[in-house]
Design a protein around this motif. Structure first.
Motif, PDB file in Angstrom:
ATOM      1  N   GLN A  89      60.346  15.729 -50.626  1.00 39.54           N
ATOM      2  CA  GLN A  89      59.831  15.110 -49.528  1.00 39.54           C
ATOM      3  C   GLN A  89      58.996  13.882 -49.698  1.00 39.54           C
ATOM      4  N   PRO A  90      58.841  13.116 -48.699  1.00 38.55           N
ATOM      5  CA  PRO A  90      58.089  11.797 -48.865  1.00 38.55           C
ATOM      6  C   PRO A  90      56.578  12.002 -49.186  1.00 38.55           C
ATOM      7  N   GLY A  91      56.165  11.687 -50.150  1.00 39.04           N
ATOM      8  CA  GLY A  91      54.743  11.820 -50.646  1.00 39.04           C
ATOM      9  C   GLY A  91      54.548  13.037 -51.502  1.00 39.04           C
ATOM     10  N   LYS A  92      55.489  13.917 -51.598  1.00 39.32           N
ATOM     11  CA  LYS A  92      55.301  15.023 -52.560  1.00 39.32           C
ATOM     12  C   LYS A  92      54.933  14.704 -53.983  1.00 39.32           C
ATOM     13  N   GLU A  93      55.595  13.795 -54.661  1.00 36.95           N
ATOM     14  CA  GLU A  93      55.368  13.448 -56.050  1.00 36.95           C
ATOM     15  C   GLU A  93      53.983  12.867 -56.080  1.00 36.95           C
ATOM     16  N   ARG A  94      53.652  11.804 -55.329  1.00 36.37           N
ATOM     17  CA  ARG A  94      52.247  11.420 -55.191  1.00 36.37           C
ATOM     18  C   ARG A  94      51.199  12.338 -54.808  1.00 36.37           C
ATOM     19  N   GLN A  95      51.470  13.399 -54.313  1.00 34.55           N
ATOM     20  CA  GLN A  95      50.328  14.616 -53.905  1.00 34.55           C
ATOM     21  C   GLN A  95      50.285  15.406 -55.262  1.00 34.55           C
ATOM     22  N   ILE A  96      51.291  15.408 -56.075  1.00 32.65           N
ATOM     23  CA  ILE A  96      51.609  16.154 -57.301  1.00 32.65           C
ATOM     24  C   ILE A  96      50.672  15.497 -58.164  1.00 32.65           C
ATOM     25  N   ARG A  97      50.864  14.304 -58.243  1.00 30.02           N
ATOM     26  CA  ARG A  97      50.116  13.401 -59.534  1.00 30.02           C
ATOM     27  C   ARG A  97      48.778  13.372 -59.046  1.00 30.02           C
ATOM     28  N   GLU A  98      48.256  13.173 -57.816  1.00 34.64           N
ATOM     29  CA  GLU A  98      46.859  13.435 -57.168  1.00 34.64           C
ATOM     30  C   GLU A  98      46.199  14.698 -57.651  1.00 34.64           C
ATOM     31  N   ALA A  99      46.951  15.597 -57.745  1.00 41.67           N
ATOM     32  CA  ALA A  99      46.398  17.023 -58.059  1.00 41.67           C
ATOM     33  C   ALA A  99      46.465  17.302 -59.669  1.00 41.67           C
ATOM     34  N   GLY A 100      47.035  16.228 -60.559  1.00 46.18           N
ATOM     35  CA  GLY A 100      46.625  16.328 -62.030  1.00 46.18           C
ATOM     36  C   GLY A 100      47.958  16.874 -62.483  1.00 46.18           C
ATOM     37  N   HIS A 101      48.994  17.133 -61.879  1.00 39.95           N
ATOM     38  CA  HIS A 101      50.243  17.624 -62.556  1.00 39.95           C
ATOM     39  C   HIS A 101      51.388  16.992 -62.457  1.00 39.95           C
ATOM     40  N   GLN A 102      52.542  17.436 -62.918  1.00 45.73           N
ATOM     41  CA  GLN A 102      53.808  16.866 -63.055  1.00 45.73           C
ATOM     42  C   GLN A 102      54.793  17.547 -62.145  1.00 45.73           C
TER      43      GLN A 102
END
Length: 371
Positions: free
Chosen positions: A290-303
């Motif tokens: 989904q658009p923005g999902k990887e960025r969201q995951i990085r912002e939460a401190g995960h991979q």
């Protein structure tokens, strides 16, 4: 007048002899035996992980299992929520005057470690009953009448029960909300700004596939009672049953659909449970694209790669995130399941995750039908 619930003592299950629930809770999910009792045709085993306590009632004796009632339900299920209250006798008198049905009047149980008083109420939520318990000063490991079970410390994956979700028939949420308010002091917890308590939060599944109506309830902040979530189906142009409708059909009516267990480290817990043989639902492949999902995951401190390996869902923004993963059903009937949840500042339930769970359950149902 409500019986103010101060905390959740335990959640009880009824299963037939030989059903492997207790063994699975130990082997797959890290629960450890706490106390046991055998009497009157019942084998009762309390298991614990952190502050989460499950009581597995196995059998079908001529009387009632201690601290509960025998619902004689057609399939194995979670059948009882036991709450800590100050005075069960006074609570029962007040609730009976309001029309609540008392299945077990106040009774006292005593052993060498002290005493406890309890009563059991029938609820309008299918086969679910509520136990009101007072055990102040009891010194034993669980409750009077149970013997302690020696065990080694568990892995500590779960710290406490985060929430309880009831699958309800369409249109029944407002009446259930009023009942839990009048009986135990639950009140509406908005899941979105300006949410109408009568309508709850509507989550569309998309493409004319119906969706969910969720109504969250909580007790006053001074208590440690988990959030209670009422889930019912929204009508949609679909010929197949959705996850709530499937539960109602397979469970033979409303009931406790799943328990959200809080974990301080969802990656570690999910990995450990999979290594032990636990199985989780996998979200649709498109979820992580989904658009923005990887960025969201990085912002939460995960991979992204690590979350995707375990099927962990994530939702949130502005530094507040929610991570969730859902087990497959613990019963052959395809009904009750567990959820692992980790909160990084988020207090509600992510709508994006709800949609992903919806589709995951639907796809799992299709796979099971094809097998």
């Amino acid at each position: 007048m409500a019986a103010r619930a101060r905390g959740l003592c335990h959640i009880a299950f009824h299963v037939p002899p030989g059903q492997p629930l207790a063994r699975r809770l130990q082997r797959l999910f890290g629960f450890q035996p706490l106390a046991a009792r055998e009497a009157g045709g019942w084998r009762q085993l309390a298991l614990r992980s952190g502050d989460a306590v499950f009581l597995v009632n196995e059998g079908a004796g001529p009387g009632e299992p201690l601290y509960g009632v025998d619902s004689r339900h057609a399939v194995p299920s979670a059948t009882n929520l036991c709450f800590d209250v100050e005075d069960p006798d006074a609570a029962v008198r007040a609730l009976a005057a309001q029309g609540c049905r008392v299945s077990v009047p106040p009774a006292s149980v005593r052993d060498a470690q002290g005493a406890a008083t309890y009563a059991v109420l029938s609820s309008p939520a299918g086969n679910l009953s509520l136990t009101l318990l007072a055990r102040a000063g009891y010194r034993g490991c669980f409750l009077p009448g149970f013997r302690p079970v020696p065990c080694v410390p568990g892995p500590g994956w779960v710290s406490h029960v985060d929430h309880l979700t009831l699958a309800c028939t369409a249109g029944s949420s407002p009446a259930l909300q009023r009942w839990f308010h009048d009986c135990l002091g639950f009140h509406h917890l908005p899941l979105s700004p300006g949410e109408d308590p009568e309508l709850g939060l509507e989550v569309a599944a998309g493409s004319g596939r119906g969706g969910l109506r969720l109504t969250a309830l909580q007790t006053p902040t001074c208590s440690t009672v988990p959030t209670l979530v009422l889930a019912e189906s929204l009508s949609g142009a679909t010929s197949t049953q959705d996850q709530v409708e499937q539960f109602l059909a397979r469970h033979r009516g409303p009931g406790l659909q799943h328990i959200g267990l809080y974990t301080p480290n969802i990656l570690e817990a999910a990995k450990g449970m999979v290594v032990a043989g636990g199985e989780f639902l996998m979200p649709p492949e498109a979820y992580y694209q989904q658009p923005g999902k990887e960025r969201q995951i990085r912002e939460a401190g995960h991979q992204l790669r690590l979350l995707a390996q375990q099927g962990i869902l994530i939702d949130g923004e502005k530094g507040k995130f929610l991570l969730q993963v859902f087990t497959k059903s613990l019963f052959a009937e395809g009904t009750f399941f567990l959820e692992l949840i980790q909160r990084q500042g988020a207090t509600g339930f992510g709508q994006d995750n709800i949609r992903a769970l919806w589709q995951s359950v639907q796809e799992e149902a299709i796979r099971s039908q094809e097998a």
